[in-house]
Structures are given as structure tokens and as C-alpha cells.
Design an enzyme around this catalytic site. Structure first.
Site, mmCIF file in Angstrom:
data_model
loop_
_atom_site.group_PDB
_atom_site.id
_atom_site.type_symbol
_atom_site.label_atom_id
_atom_site.label_comp_id
_atom_site.label_asym_id
_atom_site.label_seq_id
_atom_site.Cartn_x
_atom_site.Cartn_y
_atom_site.Cartn_z
ATOM 1 C CB CYS A 91 96.192 68.737 58.349
ATOM 2 S SG CYS A 91 95.929 68.276 56.623
ATOM 3 C CG HIS A 196 91.621 69.071 59.219
ATOM 4 N ND1 HIS A 196 92.285 70.259 59.433
ATOM 5 C CD2 HIS A 196 92.001 68.641 57.999
ATOM 6 C CE1 HIS A 196 93.032 70.531 58.376
ATOM 7 N NE2 HIS A 196 92.885 69.573 57.498
ATOM 8 C CD GLU A 198 90.823 71.658 62.526
ATOM 9 O OE1 GLU A 198 91.220 70.587 63.041
ATOM 10 O OE2 GLU A 198 91.326 72.129 61.491
#
Lengths: 218, 265
Positions: A91, A196, A198
Site C-alpha cells: 500500500c 493489503h 495481510e
């Protein structure tokens, strides 16, 4: 600076750059879940000990640059990347790899992947900004990301986009309104993803697993 | 291929307990804060929102079955939830300063939710937005509708009315740096009669940021109506807690109506 080869590394060490702007806990958990060892990097001398570097993101470009310069991590990251250490930016971390950004007052990026970061304007792209939520990634068929990214939904949360100076540096896109947004950028051992991983459930975890196991880099 | 519409469970926390609410007044404890997290992970929900409700009681009021355990602080709960959540997590309710937001993000939240603060101290919202980026800031507007008249905005957990009109207040939130607006219906809260569609339309038409609708969901068709009214995401608390296969039911209904949703793997 020599970096240890990822081949044969039983448990690779992934250094997560901590620069005060964001949430690194979820990344640390993600590294751990992928079978790698997370190390939080707060000082430049810690970079020598890691196999890969992860440059996160949540935050504003200007703040990030300031923090990274103040801690000495800015130069350490550049040196490590230039000597071949695999570096993944996520990001804002991807945007920091650029030459420059329009966010806030104009800022200079790490310049590891030539290009610039500009703001998405909802009137221009005919869609709401920030680009927020799950969107489908289209990955370049000839590139290594195709199997793990093409057609997958990943979570995006950003108002700025990174346009690389050369076409070959962008290897994945998504669409939002009329905009075709670069979402995977790569130049040698330096990679950036706009989404993202994660925070993208199993698709994100799958991608990170491949990254932390040393795949997708060369 | 476009950005998917999001479907978001909301969990309400009061004094460390998970509660359900009705018209912002009736609060019933329904479980421990982690009760639904595993279920939602299994369902592969798009996102999660945790909102803390202000407690008027001074001492901690636990359910009888958790009487003997030391109560967890909100930050401990946040840490635990963040550890188990692989999708974006929004956390808020009662955040009063930039420092509260910073602590929230440090402890695992991806986005912070500000409601009263947007009116009380907008500069704290702006500071948060400048530091973390507007994509990390969700601004909440609680709306009450009395008959056919214009809706009224309430702050401080539905106890203090504002004189702004909804369109102007929405624009103000965008101006101070909010990245998404969560419009919640106080009137429809917990009544399962559907979302406040007119308020959703007003907010969505007034801003360029994504709008999340909350309050009143009772049937899958309600969620479709909320999207058609202009929301980019729909949220619900009770619906997810009490309906079996809620995520699947909502998304199936949406897909049938041509709404682009993410289907779990």
C-alpha cells in the site's frame, strides 16, 4: 552488502519496517502464519540481519518519509534493496518506492521503481475515493504473479495511485470507475502491491506465503 | 469488473460484553467479545466493525457466567480480535482525541471510527486523517427520523441533537478528512424493518467518499435496497448475530439482483 540466499533457508527472517505511521501487528502475525520469523525494524543497523524486508502501509506519504529519514531507515532500505535484498512494499509502502508523490506538499520517494504517485479524483474517475474494499486483480500472463494473483479479490484502501515510468514495471492492475490502477509493481528484487495482503483473508495469505518462502522474487 | 459491494458485521461492545441494541436504548448482553469472530472468519466476511457503547455504570457489569474472570480492557479485546482477524477491522465509539486513535491503530485496528468527535473537535479528526490517511478514518452519523419530516442527527450516543441538516453535515465530515461515512439509523436500530433509505440517499448524494449503511436490517432484501439507495457497503449487528448463514443469505440475494459481491472461496 551480501544478503543470505533464500534457497535452503529453513525459516526466513522478514524485517518489518516500523516507522510510526501504522499498524504492523497484523503484518507480524501474517509473517508468522506464513512460517517466517518477523523482526520489527526500528533502526538502520537491524537491516543486516534480515532475509527480506517488508515496508508497510497505513499512513500519509509525508509523515512516512519524515519518520524514515529521522530513524536512518531511509538510507538503510535503499542500500539493502540496491544490494539485492528482496523488498516488498505494501500500500503506502508500494508508493514509497516511487520517485515522487503529490500527497501533501510534493515529496520525494525512495526512487527504487521510477514513477510517480498521484491522487485519485472521484469526478475524474467517476467513482468514490478512497478506493475502498475488495477488488479483482488482473495480473500479467507472462509474469510470475499470474498464478497467485490473477482473478483474485484483494482488499484496497487508498486515495493515491502509483504510475510507473515504464510499462514493464507494472505487472498487475485493477479497475475502479474509469481508472485502470497499477496494483503490482516490480523491478528486480523490489516489489510493491497496492492492496493489503495481510487483510485479504486466504487470497492475501496465499500470496504472502509465496513471498516469504522466497518465491516470486527472481 | 468493479469494486465489490461490502457486507460488514458490526459488533457492539459495552463494558467488555457483546450486546445487541434497539433504538440505541435497550442493551442486552449476548456473548463475549470473541464469540462471533471465529464464526465470521469461517464465513469469510468482508470486514468487521466494533463499536463501543458508552456505559453509564461506573463499575464493570459482567454476565453471571464471566463473574469470576478479570474483566478485559477494551484495548486487550482489540488486540485479541486483531490477532484473529484477517480482514480489515474498524474500531471506535468514544474516541475523543488523536491519541485515542493512535492507540487504537497501534493495538491492531485498521480504521478508526469517530462519531461525536466529528462535531465536538473536528481538528482531532483532521489530525488523525492527516497522519494516517483518510482511508483509516470512518465518520459516523446517527440519524433519527420522526414521521415524514427531515431527519435529525444525534451525537453522544443518541442524547444530543445537532441542528445541521444531513447533507451539510455529511459534506462537513468529508471536508474534515473522513474517508468513509457510516450512516446509522437510530429509529430503525434493532427493529428489523429495513434501513433508512432516504437518509442513505441523502448522504450518498452529498459526498464523494464511500457510504456504509447501518440500522434496521431484517431480511436479505433490505440489504439490496440499501445498496440501491447509494451505499457502497451495508452493515448489520443483530442480523449477523441471530440469523443462520447470514453472510451467505445476504450475498446470494445481492448477486441475484446483479450486485457485485465477493463470494467466499
Amino acid at each position: 552488502m551480501q544478503h543470505r540466499s533464500l534457497l535452503g533457508t529453513a525459516k526466513p527472517t522478514v524485517g518489518i519496517v516500523a516507522y510510526g505511521v501504522g499498524n504492523i501487528a497484523s503484518l507480524a502475525y501474517a509473517v508468522d502464519r506464513a512460517g517466517a520469523k518477523p523482526v520489527i525494524l526500528t533502526a538502520s543497523d537491524q537491516l543486516a540481519k534480515v532475509d527480506q524486508i517488508l515496508l508497510p502501509g497505513v499512513g500519509a506519504f509525508g509523515w512516512a518519509v519524515r519518520e524514515l529519514r529521522e530513524t536512518g531507515l531511509w538510507n538503510a532500505i535503499t542500500e539493502a534493496a540496491e544490494s539485492g535484498v528482496p523488498l516488498l512494499g505494501i500500500c503506502l509502502g508500494m508508493q514509497l518506492l516511487a520517485t515522487s508523490s503529490d500527497e501533501g506538499e510534493a515529496h520525494q520517494g525512495l526512487g527504487l521503481i521510477p514513477g510517480c504517485v498521484t491522487e485519485l479524483k472521484s469526478q475524474v474517475i467517476q467513482a468514490r475515493v478512497p478506493h475502498m474494499g475488495w477488488n479483482q486483480v488482473e495480473a500479467d500472463e507472462d509474469e510470475r504473479f499470474f498464478d497467485v494473483l490473477d482473478g483474485t479479490d484483494m482488499y484496497f484502501a487508498h486515495s493515491y495511485v502509483f504510475h510507473t515510468a515504464t510499462d514493464d514495471a507494472t505487472q498487475g492492475w485493477t479497475r475502479h470507475g474509469t481508472a485502470r490502477i497499477p496494483v503490482v509493481v516490480r523491478r528486480k528484487n523490489v516489489m510493491g502491491v497496492q492492496f493489503h495482503p495481510e487483510k485479504s483473508q486466504s487470497s492475501g495469505a496465499k500470496f504472502l506465503n509465496r513471498v516469504f518462502k522466497g518465491e516470486l522474487w527472481y | 469488473m468493479v469494486l465489490r459491494i461490502r457486507v460488514i458485521p458490526v459488533l457492539l461492545l459495552k463494558s467488555g460484553n457483546l450486546i445487541r441494541s434497539e433504538a440505541f436504548r435497550i442493551h442486552q448482553a449476548v456473548g463475549d467479545p470473541f464469540h462471533d469472530v471465529a464464526r465470521y472468519a469461517e464465513w469469510d466476511v468482508d470486514e468487521l466493525i466494533y463499536l463501543r457503547i458508552r456505559s453509564t455504570e461506573e463499575r464493570y457489569n459482567a454476565r453471571p457466567d464471566v463473574k469470576n474472570r478479570r474483566p478485559m480492557s477494551d484495548l486487550e479485546i482489540l488486540n485479541e480480535v486483531a490477532r484473529r482477524t484477517l480482514v480489515p477491522l474498524t474500531w471506535g465509539g468514544g474516541l475523543r482525541r488523536f491519541d485515542d486513535a493512535a492507540q487504537t491503530i497501534y493495538n491492531g485496528a485498521d480504521k478508526v471510527y469517530f462519531n461525536t468527535l466529528c462535531h465536538l473537535s473536528p481538528e482531532e479528526v483532521t489530525k488523525t486523517s492527516n497522519h494516517y490517511g483518510r482511508q483509516a478514518v470512518v465518520g459516523g452519523i446517527d440519524v433519527m427520523r420522526e414521521g415524514e419530516g427531515p431527519p435529525r442527527i444525534w451525537t453522544h450516543s443518541g442524547t444530543k441533537p445537532l441542528s445541521y441538516n444531513l447533507a451539510d453535515y455529511s459534506r462537513l465530515l468529508q471536508q474534515i478528512g473522513v474517508g468513509e461515512i457510516l450512516v446509522q439509523s437510530i429509529t430503525n436500530d434493532g427493529n428489523a424493518q429495513g434501513f433508512d433509505l432516504r437518509s442513505i440517499e441523502t448522504v450518498a448524494a452529498s459526498v464523494d467518499v464511500p457510504v456504509i449503511a447501518l440500522g434496521g436490517a431484517g431480511r436479505p432484501s433490505h440489504f439490496v435496497a440499501a445498496i440501491n439507495a447509494g451505499a457502497s457497503a451495508v452493515a448489520a449487528a443483530n442480523y449477523f448475530h441471530f440469523v443462520e448463514d447470514a453472510n451467505s443469505k445476504i450475498k446470494t440475494e445481492m448477486a441475484c439482483h446483479g450486485i457485485d459481491v465477493r463470494r467466499p472461496n
